[in-house]
Design a protein around this motif. Sequence first.
Motif, PDB file in Angstrom:
ATOM      1  N   TYR A  14      10.232   0.945   5.004  1.00 49.22           N
ATOM      2  CA  TYR A  14       8.808   0.604   4.963  1.00 49.22           C
ATOM      3  C   TYR A  14       8.631  -0.891   4.680  1.00 49.22           C
ATOM      4  O   TYR A  14       7.885  -1.588   5.375  1.00 49.22           O
ATOM      5  N   THR A  15       9.336  -1.386   3.654  1.00 48.08           N
ATOM      6  CA  THR A  15       9.226  -2.806   3.270  1.00 48.08           C
ATOM      7  C   THR A  15       9.662  -3.710   4.414  1.00 48.08           C
ATOM      8  O   THR A  15       9.012  -4.723   4.712  1.00 48.08           O
ATOM      9  N   ARG A  16      10.762  -3.360   5.059  1.00 46.79           N
ATOM     10  CA  ARG A  16      11.287  -4.179   6.167  1.00 46.79           C
ATOM     11  C   ARG A  16      10.258  -4.293   7.278  1.00 46.79           C
ATOM     12  O   ARG A  16       9.992  -5.381   7.802  1.00 46.79           O
ATOM     13  N   GLN A  17       9.622  -3.160   7.650  1.00 44.39           N
ATOM     14  CA  GLN A  17       8.629  -3.175   8.731  1.00 44.39           C
ATOM     15  C   GLN A  17       7.406  -3.997   8.345  1.00 44.39           C
ATOM     16  O   GLN A  17       6.857  -4.744   9.178  1.00 44.39           O
ATOM     17  N   GLN A  18       6.967  -3.895   7.072  1.00 42.69           N
ATOM     18  CA  GLN A  18       5.780  -4.653   6.652  1.00 42.69           C
ATOM     19  C   GLN A  18       6.065  -6.156   6.628  1.00 42.69           C
ATOM     20  O   GLN A  18       5.202  -6.962   6.986  1.00 42.69           O
TER      21      GLN A  18
ATOM     22  N   PHE B   6       5.956   2.910  10.165  1.00 42.16           N
ATOM     23  CA  PHE B   6       5.162   3.255   8.989  1.00 42.16           C
ATOM     24  C   PHE B   6       3.781   2.598   9.040  1.00 42.16           C
ATOM     25  O   PHE B   6       3.678   1.387   9.301  1.00 42.16           O
ATOM     26  N   PRO B   7       2.698   3.392   8.787  1.00 44.30           N
ATOM     27  CA  PRO B   7       1.367   2.772   8.609  1.00 44.30           C
ATOM     28  C   PRO B   7       1.355   1.943   7.321  1.00 44.30           C
ATOM     29  O   PRO B   7       2.202   2.149   6.436  1.00 44.30           O
ATOM     30  N   GLU B   8       0.392   1.025   7.225  1.00 40.46           N
ATOM     31  CA  GLU B   8       0.333   0.194   6.018  1.00 40.46           C
ATOM     32  C   GLU B   8       0.069   1.048   4.783  1.00 40.46           C
ATOM     33  O   GLU B   8       0.691   0.865   3.754  1.00 40.46           O
ATOM     34  N   LYS B   9      -0.888   2.013   4.889  1.00 35.39           N
ATOM     35  CA  LYS B   9      -1.183   2.891   3.750  1.00 35.39           C
ATOM     36  C   LYS B   9      -0.345   4.163   3.909  1.00 35.39           C
ATOM     37  O   LYS B   9      -0.760   5.110   4.568  1.00 35.39           O
TER      38      LYS B   9
ATOM     39  N   SER C  96      11.498   1.289  -6.554  1.00 31.58           N
ATOM     40  CA  SER C  96      10.076   1.117  -6.220  1.00 31.58           C
ATOM     41  C   SER C  96       9.544  -0.199  -6.758  1.00 31.58           C
ATOM     42  O   SER C  96       8.770  -0.896  -6.086  1.00 31.58           O
ATOM     43  N   GLU C  97       9.964  -0.561  -7.962  1.00 28.20           N
ATOM     44  CA  GLU C  97       9.488  -1.814  -8.551  1.00 28.20           C
ATOM     45  C   GLU C  97      10.018  -3.014  -7.776  1.00 28.20           C
ATOM     46  O   GLU C  97       9.295  -3.968  -7.500  1.00 28.20           O
ATOM     47  N   ILE C  98      11.302  -2.954  -7.425  1.00 24.07           N
ATOM     48  CA  ILE C  98      11.928  -4.088  -6.733  1.00 24.07           C
ATOM     49  C   ILE C  98      11.256  -4.345  -5.389  1.00 24.07           C
ATOM     50  O   ILE C  98      11.020  -5.500  -5.005  1.00 24.07           O
ATOM     51  N   PHE C  99      10.911  -3.267  -4.651  1.00 22.31           N
ATOM     52  CA  PHE C  99      10.321  -3.442  -3.316  1.00 22.31           C
ATOM     53  C   PHE C  99       8.805  -3.419  -3.337  1.00 22.31           C
ATOM     54  O   PHE C  99       8.171  -3.343  -2.294  1.00 22.31           O
TER      55      PHE C  99
ATOM     56  N   ARG D  73       0.842  -1.204   0.000  1.00 21.04           N
ATOM     57  CA  ARG D  73       0.000   0.000   0.000  1.00 21.04           C
ATOM     58  C   ARG D  73       0.876   1.253   0.000  1.00 21.04           C
ATOM     59  O   ARG D  73       0.429   2.300   0.452  1.00 21.04           O
ATOM     60  N   LEU D  74       2.107   1.147  -0.492  1.00 22.26           N
ATOM     61  CA  LEU D  74       3.036   2.279  -0.480  1.00 22.26           C
ATOM     62  C   LEU D  74       2.974   3.002  -1.815  1.00 22.26           C
ATOM     63  O   LEU D  74       3.102   2.399  -2.869  1.00 22.26           O
TER      64      LEU D  74
END
Length: 1580
Positions: free
Chosen positions: A1568-1572, A1517-1520, A1444-1447, A1423-1424
């Motif tokens: 952000y990706t790491r936390q999600q 980071f929030p999900e959205k 952005s594409e990779i993550f 949702r980033l």
Amino acid sequence: MEVVLADALLARGGDPGALLRAVAAPLSAERAEALRLLLQRLSAGGPAPPGEAEALRRAAWEVALERCRPLLRGGEAAGSGERLRAARAARGALGLCVRLCGAPLAARLARDALAELAAGGGAEAAVEALAAAAPRLEEPALVARCVAAALALVREEGEGEGEAAAALVAGRLLPALGGNGAALPRVWEGLLGAGGAPRAGRALLALSAMADAVLPRGPGPGLDARLCPRFWRAVQQGLTERDALCRKRARYLLKRALDLSGGQRAELRCDPDGGDGPSLFWWSAEENERLLRFWETYILIMETLEGNQIHVIKPVLPKLNSLYEHAISGEKGCWLFHPSWHMCIYKRMFESENKILTKEGILHFLELYETKHLPNPLGFSEFIIGPLMDALSESSFYSRTPGQLMGACPPLGMRLQKFLATYLMLLPEEEKGSFLLKFIQKMTSRHWCAVPILFLSMALASIPACKVLGTEGLHALRDVLQCTMITHQILLRGAAQCYLLQTAMHLIDVEKVSLPEVSSFLLSLRPEESLRRDTVLWMELCSWLQVNDRCFRKLTTSDLEHQEIWSLGQYVRSLVGEYLKTPASERENCFMPDWFEAKLVATMILLAADVEQMRNKYSGKSKIEWIELETFLNPLLDVLVKLGSNAYIPTLKTDKSLQLLLKLLQTRSLKCSNTQDDGVLVFIWKSLITPVESVLEFILRRLTTNELSTVGDLDRCDLYLALIPEIVNLCLQVSWKKLPSVKNFILSLTNASIHNLQESNCEKEPKLKEQIKKVASMASLTAVCEIMDQKPEAHLESLPSVDALKRFISFSQLNEVLKKPSYIEEESSLCEETTSQGWGKIVARYVCDQWICLRFILNPSPTLSQGYKETSEMSLSTVERSRKILESALEALTILPSDQVLPVFDCMKVLVPKVLDSAESLCIEAFDLAWKIVSSLSNTQIIFWSNLKAFVRFVFDTEVLAVAASAKGQAYAKIKEIIFKLIDMSTTKTGVFNVVLSHCCQSWILPTVAESSALTNAFLNAGNYCELITEACVFGTVFRRDQRLIQDVHAFIENLGEKCAANAVTESTNRDDHYVRVCAIKFLCSLDGSNILHKTFMEDIFIKLLDKDELVSTSRTRYYANSLHHRIKNRVWQTLLVLLPKLDQNFLCATLHRVFQAGFGNNQASVKYFIEWIIILSLHKYPQFLNKLWDCFSYDEEKLKTSICTFLSVLSHLDIILQNTSEKKPALKKALIVVLRWCFNHNFSVRLYSLVALKKIWGMCKMLHVEEFEALTPVIESSLQQVESMHGTGNARRNWQRIQDHFFFATFHPLEDYSLETIFYTLPRLSELAEDEWISLSKFERLTDIPLPPAFQWYRSRTELLDLKPSDWSQQDMGSNSVETDSQTEWTDVQKKIIPWKNSTPSLDLEMVFQDRAAKLGKSNSRLIVVASLIDKPTNLGGLCRTSEIFGASALVVGSLHYIQDKQFQHLSVSAEQWLPLVEVKPSQLVDYLQQKKTEGYTIIGVEQTAKSFDLTDYCFPEKSLLLLGNEHEGIPANLIHHLDVCVEIPQQGIIRSLNVHVSGALLIWEYTRQQVIKQKEQK
């Protein structure tokens, strides 16, 4: 939020049907999206009361037919974003309407859509309607029609709209039909059926979208694609497609099938279509782990190949070996996995854009059969003949590896030979012939370059003898021979022909081919390039014919007896008899017979004769009777004997007999050790001497009477004239008694020809017969002149007709043009219409013959003619006459074609020196015109070289050069201009400079005129034109890779020596660029330092070379290793080193400072060694110059920082320098003081060089017992001891050892190693100069044009130096572990590209635009949103797009979509924009966009340093989340900061204020990706 609004609207709206109608009229983009949302909520709700449900269905029916369908038709051609948006929403709404209304609406939509397609209407709208209707269709007939229409569209070929419609069908309609249980079997059969299957890309698109149906995760009786062989064939085809998206879909299907099989631990097996061989796919619960390992490795390799980067791929290649270990059963010796899976990997490598990867793939595949014991190679033959041979057509793959020496066979060439031999042994006997036939036919199916066809031919020739090819194979080999003729590389062409002949001898089953077929094949080989007598190949062919004699397929002659021919002797007798037979015809044929038959008969006679000789030798006969050879020649001799007396022999018969005679007589030019030892040749000559008088009588009659009357007869005239010098040679070789007959013939021919030419024609319009007679007569005089030139031993010049000939030529008008006859005799009209010679060619030949005769007159005598005194021009001087002839020569150059100017050039050579003083402008005009002709011929191989040599002979004639130099006028400048033009031409056409230099050097050192002053006068030209030698010493370009490849292959063939007949046959042209420098160096070596002229010349060259070195050093061009500037400097110093021993003390004293000055430069290693060597030799010879060396150490450190090591290296050879000095102690003392100072330098390299010098000097001090240094002994001894006993394994210890072991300090001896080989081969090799700069000693020996003086001894390097390998101490640390790493069979770890696949299906949802659709390919549900509208640099945007594409960001927002077309963007994004949704929001629209996203529940996060910003390490980071990135220079503007929910900053440790915006964005995206990811793991 949208769902909440829709539910509220439905709750308050009352009647849903009315609400739908209200929203749908009119249907804009917003209303269409609202309609879709309402229908979605209605279809998701529970069942409504019957009345309401019926009303809802009616409303949905109306909306579908009256609103959605028209909107789809209208949106079909729409290009605007608004229309596309509306159409997209309408598609979704239509599908929901079908869900509400069921089968009736589905049937109605399907029928309407099918009708539209049949009428040729818009395919896209119809396909969308069918896709919406497909899941609810129930009528079997309608289902069948829909499937048929869909398959027809998907199979349709075409571009543009047709391609788009086919992709839409494959991506939407077929998967929708696949969701219908009744349609699925039909769709499956249509996609993978035996007949008419769609293209692989479309089929895989549909299969990927239907993955849930054909590869179901749950249990059930449905379709299972894993059991269908055609499914696996489609996957394999997709894995090797050129389209990356197609390959991705194939890998997705493979992974899905593997994941399903591994999860179920299923027991299944899918056999190939034929049922034979290993399964295409199988699974077993017992082998579950092993299977998973195999397929995991397989997919790793396939995904790594997508990267196209050799440094990533190469470590993975060893895993191919483990695949074979898994794929082959050791116990049963059979394939467990179908080998077609391995072929997919190799095919993918062969078709890679990276040529290095392709070459690695080829080598790995070829190596399989050397290292692996593979079972019966199923399907490998087709793979070899197809993809492998296509890949082998690339010439660059045949280059040498860096470690190989020049002239070695490239690895691919060696592997090909071993592979073909090994593979053929594995094949069953019955398959060998068909495989080899297809292999050879493939070599003719495309335009192959010279290099691949050579190595393929060599590989074929290396196959062990086996009789597997028949007539068709022989014809295929002949077709390959024709392919070899395309290349202009004569040596490569000849070598390929040799190997193809050897292939035929090794592989042809003689019982399946006849002797005429063999002889026809042999005639395809060119004698001047490959098949020639006295070569190893010829003897091998004779031996093959002898062994297989009487084994060839029998054939029947056409005579009445129908005698069977089955021996070589019988065949040749029959061949000669048939050749000399002439059919009875009503009229004489005016055309000459083709030379093909004469060549064929002559070749077979010689072969049969050599076979007879070989057979007699083997039988032990001491005297050979030549019975068979006599029977071959008798029919020819019978005809030749009758020629002079029988005037009624048919012209065709005389032509054929004389053609055969000429071909047999020309055999004399073939190479043999001693002609008299050649029994075959001697017997043929003795036999042919008999009819000489008869033949000469016939030729005289034909040439001097009116028998030659048509243009076609000129070909016969050429035949007769070609025979005359051969007959003269025959008489000289065999029987001098026949010479009087020859002299009488020449006397009669000369007188008759002069008479014919002097006849005056009274008619205004000449007849054809008269003009042809004149042409033949002039050609006859030309032949006579050439014979007298070439055969002085015949003493023909004493004939009385010679004086008449000279008078006639001297008084005849030059450039006389024959008028074209206006009347052609009726009986010869057929010949004239179809003849290949136009009248213009005839006239040009006539003029050319005049100049050949004039050349004969001009060459022998110093004056033009003895008869001038009796003419009306007797008062004119010889100079004036020469000027007039030169003017005529210029006229001739303008009218003659380029291939006939050679005799004019030869005449100009004699004329120009006579008139250069008096008519300089005329001579300059001659130079210019001649140069224009020569330069225009530079693209033609056949006539260019002979014309160039003639041009060089007359422009660079010793007398011309001397006269021009003495005047120093325009001619002198013009000759120098031509010199540089020739050098410039030689950079693009190898060999031009060689011709010029060889001629000049020979004429300057070895003049032809036997006068005492000739040598001196000739050598003066060397000084006047010394630019020629100077440029030659440094000549040579940096070749392109393709040129270097050709040179390497040439060297390889030459190294084969006599093993390859092409080396013995083709003329050695010395066109290698090295020969220019070799010639110049040998010229300089041949000079005598005691000769004052030579001495002055060498000193001038020395100065000019030093000037060139300084010019190169001061140029701004980049000076790097092996660059052209490096090479030029290297060549300069090599030449200076050659000249050094010939220079005297005074000259060296005046120039040595320039050598030292060159040492101060920043030189490459090879140049540095030569400068040091010259300094050492100079100081050794003249130790009194030592002070100049000490002065070099007195400069400040700034000047010495790049050069001090050069002078320290010189000191390391101080023992050589002081060898001739009696007082060594003062020099040692000075040296020690100098060196000790540099031992404490801060630079490590300088300290090492100093220590090496110190060790040498201190050793000398100890030997001489120098007492002054006793106080320093403890310090120096301890310092040297400390260096020697350095502890540890660091660089210091290693480099100290390496510099001591380096060749320049350990092995090289400046005096003992002074030789041509050391200077030009050994030292360049040891200093790691490019290999094309190494000149081997063999090249000096091969070039015999310039002999070295007998006293010259400096040839070879010492063995100790020759045996060393290159090892520069300063570079040893680079890649020191690479050898050990490369030798490992399996890398412990490899790079692996992560390609997620499980969470999505490729291209399932074609409702969305391309980026939206691509975003679903392998993405997680992130949702980033990354907003980069404020960034304006394409490089930053491209990098962010990739990150952005990779993550897995859900979208990247940019200020303009035009950025994605920018090359800098694409370079950084590496196609990420194709797989990531890109949204355009201009900076001015950002406020509204951010507010909209806030209403959708997104947290707006600014990446900025503010007073209230959060530390990135502390923020959750929030999900959205929406990341707003600032501008590169200004960050986030103030007007946007108050719209942010939060600011996050990256903690810093350094001084610089900010990071690059791409780097900042990447850090936050990763966090952000790491936390999600952590949250998801915790939830699981």
